[in-house]
Design a protein around this motif. Structure first.
Motif, PDB file in Angstrom:
ATOM      1  N   ALA A 171       9.389 -39.102 -19.662  1.00 57.65           N
ATOM      2  CA  ALA A 171      10.384 -38.285 -20.354  1.00 57.65           C
ATOM      3  C   ALA A 171      11.721 -39.018 -20.496  1.00 57.65           C
ATOM      4  O   ALA A 171      12.508 -38.704 -21.387  1.00 57.65           O
ATOM      5  N   ASP A 172      11.976 -39.981 -19.626  1.00 56.26           N
ATOM      6  CA  ASP A 172      13.200 -40.773 -19.705  1.00 56.26           C
ATOM      7  C   ASP A 172      13.104 -41.757 -20.872  1.00 56.26           C
ATOM      8  O   ASP A 172      12.076 -42.419 -21.059  1.00 56.26           O
ATOM      9  N   GLN A 173      14.167 -41.868 -21.661  1.00 53.57           N
ATOM     10  CA  GLN A 173      14.113 -42.682 -22.874  1.00 53.57           C
ATOM     11  C   GLN A 173      13.805 -44.148 -22.580  1.00 53.57           C
ATOM     12  O   GLN A 173      12.933 -44.753 -23.218  1.00 53.57           O
ATOM     13  N   ALA A 174      14.504 -44.737 -21.627  1.00 48.85           N
ATOM     14  CA  ALA A 174      14.280 -46.154 -21.319  1.00 48.85           C
ATOM     15  C   ALA A 174      12.874 -46.387 -20.786  1.00 48.85           C
ATOM     16  O   ALA A 174      12.187 -47.339 -21.177  1.00 48.85           O
ATOM     17  N   ASP A 178       9.793 -48.618 -22.525  1.00 50.09           N
ATOM     18  CA  ASP A 178       9.072 -49.672 -21.801  1.00 50.09           C
ATOM     19  C   ASP A 178       7.577 -49.369 -21.729  1.00 50.09           C
ATOM     20  O   ASP A 178       6.736 -50.276 -21.817  1.00 50.09           O
ATOM     21  N   PHE A 179       7.246 -48.085 -21.566  1.00 47.74           N
ATOM     22  CA  PHE A 179       5.841 -47.663 -21.448  1.00 47.74           C
ATOM     23  C   PHE A 179       5.060 -48.049 -22.711  1.00 47.74           C
ATOM     24  O   PHE A 179       3.972 -48.637 -22.631  1.00 47.74           O
ATOM     25  N   PHE A 180       5.628 -47.750 -23.878  1.00 50.82           N
ATOM     26  CA  PHE A 180       4.910 -48.035 -25.116  1.00 50.82           C
ATOM     27  C   PHE A 180       4.987 -49.513 -25.487  1.00 50.82           C
ATOM     28  O   PHE A 180       4.044 -50.055 -26.069  1.00 50.82           O
ATOM     29  N   GLU A 181       6.075 -50.158 -25.118  1.00 53.09           N
ATOM     30  CA  GLU A 181       6.160 -51.597 -25.363  1.00 53.09           C
ATOM     31  C   GLU A 181       5.094 -52.335 -24.553  1.00 53.09           C
ATOM     32  O   GLU A 181       4.491 -53.305 -25.040  1.00 53.09           O
ATOM     33  N   LEU A 184       1.867 -52.070 -26.416  1.00 58.62           N
ATOM     34  CA  LEU A 184       1.836 -52.897 -27.617  1.00 58.62           C
ATOM     35  C   LEU A 184       1.718 -54.379 -27.281  1.00 58.62           C
ATOM     36  O   LEU A 184       1.244 -55.175 -28.098  1.00 58.62           O
ATOM     37  N   GLN A 185       2.139 -54.754 -26.074  1.00 52.37           N
ATOM     38  CA  GLN A 185       2.060 -56.150 -25.640  1.00 52.37           C
ATOM     39  C   GLN A 185       0.896 -56.398 -24.690  1.00 52.37           C
ATOM     40  O   GLN A 185       0.784 -57.472 -24.109  1.00 52.37           O
ATOM     41  N   ASP A 186       0.034 -55.421 -24.495  1.00 50.91           N
ATOM     42  CA  ASP A 186      -1.080 -55.523 -23.540  1.00 50.91           C
ATOM     43  C   ASP A 186      -1.987 -56.694 -23.922  1.00 50.91           C
ATOM     44  O   ASP A 186      -2.508 -56.746 -25.039  1.00 50.91           O
ATOM     45  N   PRO A 187      -2.208 -57.653 -23.000  1.00 48.50           N
ATOM     46  CA  PRO A 187      -3.053 -58.813 -23.335  1.00 48.50           C
ATOM     47  C   PRO A 187      -4.500 -58.440 -23.610  1.00 48.50           C
ATOM     48  O   PRO A 187      -5.234 -59.224 -24.217  1.00 48.50           O
ATOM     49  N   SER A 188      -4.930 -57.266 -23.189  1.00 54.12           N
ATOM     50  CA  SER A 188      -6.325 -56.871 -23.417  1.00 54.12           C
ATOM     51  C   SER A 188      -6.551 -56.378 -24.839  1.00 54.12           C
ATOM     52  O   SER A 188      -7.670 -56.063 -25.226  1.00 54.12           O
ATOM     53  N   ARG A 189      -5.469 -56.310 -25.638  1.00 54.29           N
ATOM     54  CA  ARG A 189      -5.582 -55.723 -26.967  1.00 54.29           C
ATOM     55  C   ARG A 189      -6.275 -56.628 -27.979  1.00 54.29           C
ATOM     56  O   ARG A 189      -6.570 -56.206 -29.095  1.00 54.29           O
ATOM     57  N   GLY A 190      -6.491 -57.868 -27.634  1.00 54.92           N
ATOM     58  CA  GLY A 190      -7.101 -58.773 -28.594  1.00 54.92           C
ATOM     59  C   GLY A 190      -6.036 -59.420 -29.462  1.00 54.92           C
ATOM     60  O   GLY A 190      -4.848 -59.342 -29.191  1.00 54.92           O
ATOM     61  N   PRO A 296       5.291 -41.610 -30.624  1.00 57.50           N
ATOM     62  CA  PRO A 296       6.042 -42.682 -29.954  1.00 57.50           C
ATOM     63  C   PRO A 296       5.671 -44.079 -30.440  1.00 57.50           C
ATOM     64  O   PRO A 296       6.521 -44.978 -30.433  1.00 57.50           O
ATOM     65  N   PHE A 297       4.420 -44.268 -30.859  1.00 64.33           N
ATOM     66  CA  PHE A 297       4.036 -45.579 -31.391  1.00 64.33           C
ATOM     67  C   PHE A 297       4.790 -45.853 -32.693  1.00 64.33           C
ATOM     68  O   PHE A 297       5.311 -46.953 -32.910  1.00 64.33           O
ATOM     69  N   VAL A 298       4.834 -44.851 -33.563  1.00 69.08           N
ATOM     70  CA  VAL A 298       5.570 -45.006 -34.823  1.00 69.08           C
ATOM     71  C   VAL A 298       7.038 -45.318 -34.531  1.00 69.08           C
ATOM     72  O   VAL A 298       7.626 -46.236 -35.112  1.00 69.08           O
ATOM     73  N   GLN A 299       7.630 -44.577 -33.604  1.00 69.53           N
ATOM     74  CA  GLN A 299       9.047 -44.782 -33.281  1.00 69.53           C
ATOM     75  C   GLN A 299       9.300 -46.147 -32.645  1.00 69.53           C
ATOM     76  O   GLN A 299      10.291 -46.805 -32.961  1.00 69.53           O
TER      77      GLN A 299
END
Length: 464
Positions: A171-174, A178-181, A184-190, A296-299
């Motif tokens: 719920a905290d903005q920061a 970080d959670f969604f970043e 998006l940077q997860d090395p398992s994503r291919g 949140p992904f779009v944002q």
């Protein structure tokens, strides 16, 4: 003071009256009305205030609207309108799933006992019915009052606030950023970028804990599509149903990352064509997660830019398949799909379409029987999902419907309606599968499958 025996007799009188009315063929709502009118003329004045506070379980209880959830190994039932949550044992979840307004507690106890290795008594059913009624889950006086209160709260606010921040994501903005970043940077994503900007995304709506790898794979590849969009149309599953094919809202959506404005011109255009009744079920948007979990992904991808959204929940589309029919065979559904195609398709600039969907829901938690899911069961689910997705990625909505009609939607594909509407509204584009997952709980009482996919404009090299 009224004795407990007098209270019991009064409850018995109400139940017996409702049973007599039911035998005459009265509908459930009419039973309540007639019973209340009858008792109003016959109850002694000192008893009146007490009876109004008593919870009298209906003869054939009906769940108003509810969403079954699992967090870890715990099962619960959530009211998607009012937000109440009731924890459930496995047998209670099966009991709750049988509360359709057609069967008595005794009949429900028998049906559930036949599906489990243990016997469930009528008293246990009635105990759960009492708890659910107290929490506002049943279609009774208390449940309807809960819905009225929730509706008043929603209508007083022009913004649909984040309902799942603090539970499904921070719920905290920061912390949220970080959670969604990190996803998006997860090395398992291919690796690798899409060969062309996708017209549409098929994204999960399962919680991030279970669907992380699929979310990460899809959205890390969809960055350019989101950045270049002039608006985002998000079609979600309505887990609370709905009386009409499209459930619309005039509210902007908010997450910890900020406000997503509404594309008011397009939303007003949809409402003008569908009619004001299309917002009658707007309250369903309040706690529905299938749209919220895409935002949140779009944002995060767009950063400080504000791209307007068009949020749409699918209400009655899936019910056609449950009745053994095709949605395009029903006038209201066919017309709703045509309205979505013409109104949204005529918008200037570039539109990114998103369907927030999950696929199969199987296991004893969903009423499939008393045995835990075996490896063979899970492999069959994956095999059938591959067939379903093959049709979807060919842009074939008829084949998608055929797939569900073949077995009566035995796997409970809760994303059927948004995918069907997406294909209809965007001209049946073809696409590619990015990732697939199947989450199984430790006790193997349930499995939920989901996928990430990209669909492309006709004429692009990927759609040929």
């Amino acid at each position: 003071m009224i004795s407990s025996s007098a209270s019991s007799r009064r409850i018995r009188d109400i139940v017996e009256l409702r049973m007599r009315l039911r035998k005459k063929g009265e509908r459930y709502g009419e039973q309540d009305m007639l019973a209340e009118e009858y008792l109003e003329t016959r109850r002694p004045p000192p008893f009146r205030a007490m009876t109004e506070m008593m919870i009298v379980p209906p003869v054939c209880p009906r769940l108003r609207r509810a969403e079954f959830m699992q967090e870890g190994g715990a099962l619960s039932l959530r009211d998607p309108l009012g937000g109440s949550i009731v924890s459930l044992e496995i047998h209670e979840a099966l009991v709750a799933s049988q509360l359709d307004g057609e069967r008595s507690a005794r009949e429900i106890a028998r049906v559930v006992s036949e599906s489990l290795p243990v016997e469930v008594s009528e008293a246990q059913v009635l105990d759960l019915v009492g708890r659910l009624s107290s929490a506002g889950f049943l279609d009774d006086a208390r449940g309807r009052e809960e819905e009225r209160s929730a509706r008043d709260a929603l209508m007083s606010n022009p913004i649909r606030s984040a309902a799942h921040a603090g539970a499904v994501y921070p719920a905290d903005q920061a912390a949220c950023r970080d959670f969604f970043e990190s996803m998006l940077q997860d090395p398992s994503r291919g690796s690798g970028e899409p060969p062309a900007p996708p017209l549409a995304l098929i994204s999960p709506h399962i919680d991030y804990a279970r669907g992380r790898s699929v979310y990460a794979s899809l959205w890390s590849r969809a960055k350019e599509a989101a950045i270049s969009a002039d608006r985002v149309v998000i079609i979600g599953t309505s887990h609370a149903g709905g009386e009409r094919p499209l459930v619309l809202t005039r509210k902007a959506f908010e997450t910890p990352l900020g406000l997503l404005p509404l594309d008011t011109d397009l939303v007003d255009g949809l409402i003008a064509e569908c009619g004001e009744p299309s917002v009658d079920d707007e309250l369903i948007h309040r706690l529905e997660h299938s749209i919220e979990l895409q935002l949140p992904f779009v944002q995060r991808i767009l950063g400080q830019e504000e791209v307007p959204i068009v949020p749409i929940l699918c209400g009655s589309i899936h019910s056609a398949v449950h009745q053994g029919d095709r949605p395009e065979g029903e006038d209201t559904i066919r017309e709703a799909a045509e309205i979505a195609r013409t109104v949204l398709g005529a918008a200037p600039g570039r539109t990114l379409w998103i369907a927030g969907v999950d696929l199969a829901h199987v296991g004893m938690h969903f009423g499939d029987g008393p045995e835990p899911l075996s490896d063979d069961d899970l492999e069959k689910v994956r095999d059938r999902d591959r067939v379903l997705l093959d049709g979807v990625l060919r842009g074939d909505s008829e084949r998608l419907t055929d797939h569900l009609l073949e077995d009566g939607d035995a796997r409970r594909i809760c994303g059927y309606a948004p995918i069907w509407l997406l294909l209809q509204a965007t001209g049946h584009p073809k696409g590619e599968l990015v990732s697939y997952g199947c989450a199984v709980d430790p006790r193997r009482t349930q499995a939920v499958s989901f996928a990430g996919a990209m669909l492309y404009e006709k004429g692009s090299t990927t759609s040929e």
